[in-house]
Scaffold this motif. Structure first.
Motif, PDB file in Angstrom:
ATOM      1  N   GLN A 267       0.825  -1.206   0.000  1.00 28.17           N
ATOM      2  CA  GLN A 267       0.000   0.000   0.000  1.00 28.17           C
ATOM      3  C   GLN A 267       0.862   1.259   0.000  1.00 28.17           C
ATOM      4  O   GLN A 267       0.592   2.216  -0.733  1.00 28.17           O
ATOM      5  CB  GLN A 267      -0.922  -0.004   1.220  1.00 28.17           C
ATOM      6  CG  GLN A 267      -2.039  -1.037   1.148  1.00 28.17           C
ATOM      7  CD  GLN A 267      -2.867  -1.066   2.417  1.00 28.17           C
ATOM      8  OE1 GLN A 267      -2.367  -1.407   3.491  1.00 28.17           O
ATOM      9  NE2 GLN A 267      -4.132  -0.702   2.315  1.00 28.17           N
ATOM     10  N   LEU A 270       2.388   1.722  -3.426  1.00 29.03           N
ATOM     11  CA  LEU A 270       1.368   2.145  -4.392  1.00 29.03           C
ATOM     12  C   LEU A 270       1.024   3.618  -4.205  1.00 29.03           C
ATOM     13  O   LEU A 270       0.739   4.327  -5.176  1.00 29.03           O
ATOM     14  CB  LEU A 270       0.110   1.291  -4.237  1.00 29.03           C
ATOM     15  CG  LEU A 270       0.214  -0.164  -4.711  1.00 29.03           C
ATOM     16  CD1 LEU A 270      -0.969  -0.971  -4.194  1.00 29.03           C
ATOM     17  CD2 LEU A 270       0.285  -0.234  -6.231  1.00 29.03           C
ATOM     18  N   GLU A 271       1.061   4.074  -2.974  1.00 23.03           N
ATOM     19  CA  GLU A 271       0.725   5.462  -2.679  1.00 23.03           C
ATOM     20  C   GLU A 271       1.859   6.424  -3.025  1.00 23.03           C
ATOM     21  O   GLU A 271       1.609   7.575  -3.377  1.00 23.03           O
ATOM     22  CB  GLU A 271       0.395   5.613  -1.187  1.00 23.03           C
ATOM     23  CG  GLU A 271      -0.877   4.898  -0.745  1.00 23.03           C
ATOM     24  CD  GLU A 271      -1.035   4.927   0.769  1.00 23.03           C
ATOM     25  OE1 GLU A 271      -0.364   5.760   1.411  1.00 23.03           O
ATOM     26  OE2 GLU A 271      -1.809   4.123   1.304  1.00 23.03           O
ATOM     27  N   ASP A 274       6.136   5.195  -8.343  1.00 23.04           N
ATOM     28  CA  ASP A 274       5.670   4.858  -9.688  1.00 23.04           C
ATOM     29  C   ASP A 274       6.029   3.427 -10.060  1.00 23.04           C
ATOM     30  O   ASP A 274       5.901   3.031 -11.222  1.00 23.04           O
ATOM     31  CB  ASP A 274       6.301   5.809 -10.719  1.00 23.04           C
ATOM     32  CG  ASP A 274       5.867   7.250 -10.524  1.00 23.04           C
ATOM     33  OD1 ASP A 274       4.702   7.453 -10.131  1.00 23.04           O
ATOM     34  OD2 ASP A 274       6.680   8.164 -10.750  1.00 23.04           O
ATOM     35  N   ASP A 305      -4.246  -1.710  -8.627  1.00 24.68           N
ATOM     36  CA  ASP A 305      -4.361  -0.572  -9.537  1.00 24.68           C
ATOM     37  C   ASP A 305      -5.462   0.386  -9.084  1.00 24.68           C
ATOM     38  O   ASP A 305      -5.303   1.609  -9.147  1.00 24.68           O
ATOM     39  CB  ASP A 305      -4.648  -1.064 -10.963  1.00 24.68           C
ATOM     40  CG  ASP A 305      -3.661  -2.123 -11.406  1.00 24.68           C
ATOM     41  OD1 ASP A 305      -2.601  -1.756 -11.933  1.00 24.68           O
ATOM     42  OD2 ASP A 305      -3.940  -3.318 -11.180  1.00 24.68           O
ATOM     43  N   ARG A 308      -4.244   2.299  -6.056  1.00 26.74           N
ATOM     44  CA  ARG A 308      -3.300   3.364  -6.437  1.00 26.74           C
ATOM     45  C   ARG A 308      -4.043   4.586  -6.968  1.00 26.74           C
ATOM     46  O   ARG A 308      -3.741   5.719  -6.595  1.00 26.74           O
ATOM     47  CB  ARG A 308      -2.325   2.834  -7.480  1.00 26.74           C
ATOM     48  CG  ARG A 308      -1.471   3.914  -8.132  1.00 26.74           C
ATOM     49  CD  ARG A 308      -0.383   3.297  -9.000  1.00 26.74           C
ATOM     50  NE  ARG A 308       0.837   3.102  -8.228  1.00 26.74           N
ATOM     51  CZ  ARG A 308       1.889   2.409  -8.661  1.00 26.74           C
ATOM     52  NH1 ARG A 308       1.841   1.799  -9.841  1.00 26.74           N
ATOM     53  NH2 ARG A 308       2.973   2.295  -7.916  1.00 26.74           N
ATOM     54  N   ARG A 312      -3.223   7.605  -4.203  1.00 29.69           N
ATOM     55  CA  ARG A 312      -1.996   8.340  -4.456  1.00 29.69           C
ATOM     56  C   ARG A 312      -2.309   9.767  -4.837  1.00 29.69           C
ATOM     57  O   ARG A 312      -3.369  10.081  -5.348  1.00 29.69           O
ATOM     58  CB  ARG A 312      -1.170   7.671  -5.545  1.00 29.69           C
ATOM     59  CG  ARG A 312      -1.736   7.846  -6.948  1.00 29.69           C
ATOM     60  CD  ARG A 312      -0.897   7.114  -7.963  1.00 29.69           C
ATOM     61  NE  ARG A 312       0.467   7.571  -7.936  1.00 29.69           N
ATOM     62  CZ  ARG A 312       1.468   6.975  -8.587  1.00 29.69           C
ATOM     63  NH1 ARG A 312       1.233   5.892  -9.293  1.00 29.69           N
ATOM     64  NH2 ARG A 312       2.685   7.453  -8.527  1.00 29.69           N
TER      65      ARG A 312
END
Length: 331
Positions: A267, A270-271, A274, A305, A308, A312
């Motif tokens: 997590q 993903l946050e 890239d 996905d 994200r 993000r």
């Protein structure tokens, strides 16, 4: 389900209270959305305080059994037992045939009234363990946004109260009306996944327990294919003894705790990065993107996905750290 009663008392959370008032108290007939709407009443033991606001109820708590639906918002101090008059009034409303729904920590009221015994329920993830401990007959699910048991419903915390309120509208008036209400409030009519995607799972604070040195060692090696035997060897104890200490300190097994830390690290990546899903899978010890997606979706409730794109930041500063931000790919 025409009459909706908000059951209020001192210390109610004003966000959930206001949210329910906005959904069920708005005049949607004037907007042409529906031909008839709910009649909202507020019931409480005289003037009550919700956060920094004062609420003047329309009726006393003894009016609750006359409602078709009773909404119980959460309140701040869950360490204190719910007021007995509120618990009794909510139970009486349910016995009279009302549909009863709690928002956030309002689940503690329903549990105290015995309405959740033997039933699956949820509350804000930060209080789920307290609810399960205090009311062991309740099947607490900390990962979902809301639970519908028919005449008894519970929601997770804060914004999940909106999910449950829209669900009630959908049950009573259909999807098209619920969608129209969501558009009016500028919120999604339905959110994917559950509150597991919002839960933080920190490592237990350093202490003098036998696993205090093991936790940081594991966190530095999440990209390794660690086993229970590896952890036991590092902790200098048998696998069985390790499992006993893990259950005592974390409330779960070594493998489940390890998976939770891998998911949490995924997590974070993903946050904040890239990195591709394959790269994140390797960095978290998942091996392949397929394995990461399977465990992530099962644990968090949404694919990596989707997570994200949701969590993000959409922008970041230019290469020199100044100037206008550049779009950040959702990748």
């Amino acid at each position: 389900m025409d009459t909706v009663a908000l059951a209020v008392t001192d210390g109610m959370l004003h966000f959930e209270l206001s949210l329910a008032y906005e959904v069920f108290g708005a005049d949607l007939t004037a907007a042409g959305i529906v031909d008839h709407w709910y009649r909202l009443v507020v019931c409480g033991p005289g003037q009550v305080r919700a956060g920094r606001f004062r609420v003047e109820p329309d009726h006393g708590l003894d009016h609750l059994p006359r409602a078709d639906t009773v909404i119980v918002p959460g309140w701040v101090d869950v360490d204190v037992a719910p007021p007995a008059d509120l618990v009794d009034a909510v139970r009486a409303a349910h016995d009279a045939g009302a549909r009863v729904a709690s928002l956030c920590t309002g689940a503690f009221v329903l549990a105290a009234a015995g309405l959740l015994d033997g039933k699956r329920a949820t509350t804000h993830w930060a209080h789920a363990r307290d609810l399960a401990t205090r009311y062991p007959r309740v099947q607490v699910d900390p990962d979902v946004l809301y639970v519908d048991n028919g005449r008894v419903l519970t929601s997770a915390g804060k914004a999940a109260a909106m999910d449950l309120c829209l669900h009630l509208v959908r049950l009573d008036h259909g999807s098209s009306v619920a969608n129209a209400v969501a558009r009016r409030l500028v919120v999604p009519p339905h959110r994917d996944g559950g509150q597991a995607q919002f839960v933080t799972t920190p490592v237990p604070a350093p202490d003098h327990h036998p696993l205090a040195d093991l936790f940081p060692w594991v966190m530095q090696r999440l990209d390794h294919p660690l086993t229970v035997e590896d952890l036991a060897r590092q902790a200098r104890m048998s696998s069985r003894n390790l499992g006993r200490h893990f259950r005592s300190v974390t409330g779960t097994t070594p493998l489940q705790w390890l998976l939770t830390q891998r998911i949490r690290h995924a997590q974070e990546l993903l946050e904040t990065s890239d990195d591709s899903i394959d790269t994140i899978a390797a960095a978290t010890g998942m091996g392949t993107a397929t394995t990461l997606r399977r465990h992530f979706n099962r644990t968090v409730g949404v694919p990596p996905d989707t997570y994200r794109r949701t969590f993000r930041s959409r922008t970041r500063p230019g290469p020199d750290g100044s100037g206008p931000p550049h779009p950040r790919p959702a990748g």
